[in-house]
Scaffold this motif. Structure first.
Motif, PDB file in Angstrom:
ATOM      1  N   ASP A   1       0.865  -1.167   0.000  1.00 33.77           N
ATOM      2  CA  ASP A   1       0.000   0.000   0.000  1.00 33.77           C
ATOM      3  C   ASP A   1       0.909   1.226   0.000  1.00 33.77           C
ATOM      4  OD1 ASP A   1      -2.514  -1.348   0.161  1.00 33.77           O
ATOM      5  OD2 ASP A   1      -2.089  -1.760   2.267  1.00 33.77           O
ATOM      6  N   VAL A   2       0.766   2.049  -1.013  1.00 34.80           N
ATOM      7  CA  VAL A   2       1.601   3.243  -1.128  1.00 34.80           C
ATOM      8  C   VAL A   2       1.084   4.299  -0.155  1.00 34.80           C
ATOM      9  CG1 VAL A   2       2.376   5.084  -2.657  1.00 34.80           C
ATOM     10  CG2 VAL A   2       2.222   2.727  -3.501  1.00 34.80           C
ATOM     11  N   ILE A   3       1.959   4.773   0.686  1.00 29.69           N
ATOM     12  CA  ILE A   3       1.629   5.814   1.656  1.00 29.69           C
ATOM     13  C   ILE A   3       1.916   7.189   1.059  1.00 29.69           C
ATOM     14  CG2 ILE A   3       2.194   6.743   3.948  1.00 29.69           C
ATOM     15  CD1 ILE A   3       3.000   3.761   4.645  1.00 29.69           C
ATOM     16  N   ASP A   4       3.045   7.284   0.359  1.00 25.84           N
ATOM     17  CA  ASP A   4       3.451   8.541  -0.262  1.00 25.84           C
ATOM     18  C   ASP A   4       4.395   8.203  -1.404  1.00 25.84           C
ATOM     19  OD1 ASP A   4       3.778  11.262  -0.740  1.00 25.84           O
ATOM     20  OD2 ASP A   4       4.990  11.643   1.057  1.00 25.84           O
ATOM     21  N   CYS A   5       4.395   9.035  -2.437  1.00 28.72           N
ATOM     22  CA  CYS A   5       5.316   8.818  -3.543  1.00 28.72           C
ATOM     23  C   CYS A   5       5.654  10.151  -4.208  1.00 28.72           C
ATOM     24  CB  CYS A   5       4.751   7.826  -4.550  1.00 28.72           C
ATOM     25  SG  CYS A   5       3.239   8.368  -5.348  1.00 28.72           S
ATOM     26  N   PHE A   6       6.762  10.138  -4.914  1.00 27.91           N
ATOM     27  CA  PHE A   6       7.221  11.313  -5.647  1.00 27.91           C
ATOM     28  C   PHE A   6       7.898  10.825  -6.922  1.00 27.91           C
ATOM     29  CE2 PHE A   6      10.630  14.203  -6.865  1.00 27.91           C
ATOM     30  CZ  PHE A   6       9.926  15.392  -6.993  1.00 27.91           C
ATOM     31  N   ASP A   7       7.688  11.534  -8.028  1.00 32.80           N
ATOM     32  CA  ASP A   7       8.327  11.197  -9.300  1.00 32.80           C
ATOM     33  C   ASP A   7       8.510  12.504 -10.059  1.00 32.80           C
ATOM     34  OD1 ASP A   7       9.160  10.205 -11.747  1.00 32.80           O
ATOM     35  OD2 ASP A   7       7.556   8.719 -11.913  1.00 32.80           O
ATOM     36  N   GLY A   8       9.745  13.015 -10.056  1.00 32.05           N
ATOM     37  CA  GLY A   8       9.968  14.260 -10.771  1.00 32.05           C
ATOM     38  C   GLY A   8      11.248  14.956 -10.372  1.00 32.05           C
ATOM     39  N   TYR A   9      11.305  16.230 -10.678  1.00 31.42           N
ATOM     40  CA  TYR A   9      12.468  17.065 -10.401  1.00 31.42           C
ATOM     41  C   TYR A   9      12.400  17.599  -8.976  1.00 31.42           C
ATOM     42  CZ  TYR A   9      15.573  21.074 -10.407  1.00 31.42           C
ATOM     43  OH  TYR A   9      16.558  21.981 -10.084  1.00 31.42           O
ATOM     44  N   THR A  10      13.552  17.601  -8.328  1.00 32.93           N
ATOM     45  CA  THR A  10      13.657  18.199  -7.001  1.00 32.93           C
ATOM     46  C   THR A  10      14.979  18.952  -6.890  1.00 32.93           C
ATOM     47  OG1 THR A  10      13.597  17.782  -4.614  1.00 32.93           O
ATOM     48  CG2 THR A  10      14.674  16.109  -5.975  1.00 32.93           C
TER      49      THR A  10
END
Length: 169
Positions: free
Chosen positions: A143-152
Motif C-alpha cells: 500500500d503506497v503511503i506517499d510517492c514522488f516522481d519528478g524534479y527536485t
C-alpha cells in the motif's frame, strides 16, 4: 558526511519500532546512523564497508559486507521491519527485498530517475528509473503511503523517484 535524504527523514516515523531495518547499499552509513538515532536496530549492507567501518561496534548496528549484485541475497524471508534504499538501483533485488519484509513493514526507497542525466550522475539509463517504474515494481503487494516522481532541488538538483509503502498482510 552528506545530509540524510529528506525523503527518509520525512518518513522514518513510519518504521515500526523493535524490528530490524536494512539499509541497502549503505555507503558511508548516513541513513544507518540516522536510523540508529531513531532507536532502530540497523543492518547496514554494502559491497564496500570501509566507509562505515569506523562505526563498527555501535550498539544496534550490524555491518554486513555483501556483493548485492553478484552474491546471494544475505537476508532471510520476512526478517525485517523496514528496508531503506537511497541512491541505488539494482532491479534484480526487488523480489528479494519484498520477500525480506514482514507483513506490515515499511519500504522507503529514494533514487534517481530518467532525466537526471541533465543534472549529474548517474547518467546511464540502467541506473535510472523509468517514469512510474518504482510504483509499478511494488507488484500490488504494498500500500503506497506517499510517492514522488519528478524534479527536485533537495538535497541537490536531480530527477528522483521516491516511495514510502507498507507491505500488505
Amino acid at each position: 558526511m552528506r545530509p540524510v535524504s529528506p525523503w527518509i527523514e520525512k518518513h522514518a516515523n513510519l518504521i515500526p519500532k523493535g524490528q530490524p531495518v536494512i539499509d541497502v547499499a549503505c555507503g558511508g552509513g548516513r541513513h544507518s546512523l540516522f536510523l540508529l538515532e531513531q532507536g532502530h536496530e540497523v543492518l547496514a549492507v554494502d559491497i564496500d564497508t570501509s566507509a562505515i567501518a569506523s562505526f563498527e561496534g555501535r550498539r544496534g548496528l550490524t555491518i554486513i559486507k555483501s556483493d548485492l549484485e553478484g552474491a546471494a541475497w544475505p537476508f532471510p524471508l520476512e526478517s525485517a521491519g523496514a528496508i531503506v534504499v537511497v541512491n541505488y538501483l539494482w532491479r534484480p533485488l526487488f523480489p528479494y527485498m519484498y520477500e525480506t519484509l514482514r507483513p506490515g513493514s515499511i519500504l522507503l526507497y529514494d533514487t534517481f530517475a530518467l532525466g537526471n542525466e541533465k543534472y549529474g550522475r548517474p547518467r546511464n539509463p540502467d541506473f535510472l528509473l523509468a517514469p512510474g517504474e518504482l510504483i509499478e515494481r511494488l507488484e500490488g503487494a504494498f500500500d503506497v503511503i506517499d510517492c514522488f516522481d519528478g524534479y527536485t532541488e533537495e538535497p541537490v538538483p536531480a530527477c528522483r523517484q521516491s516511495v514510502a509503502a507498507r507491505k500488505r498482510f
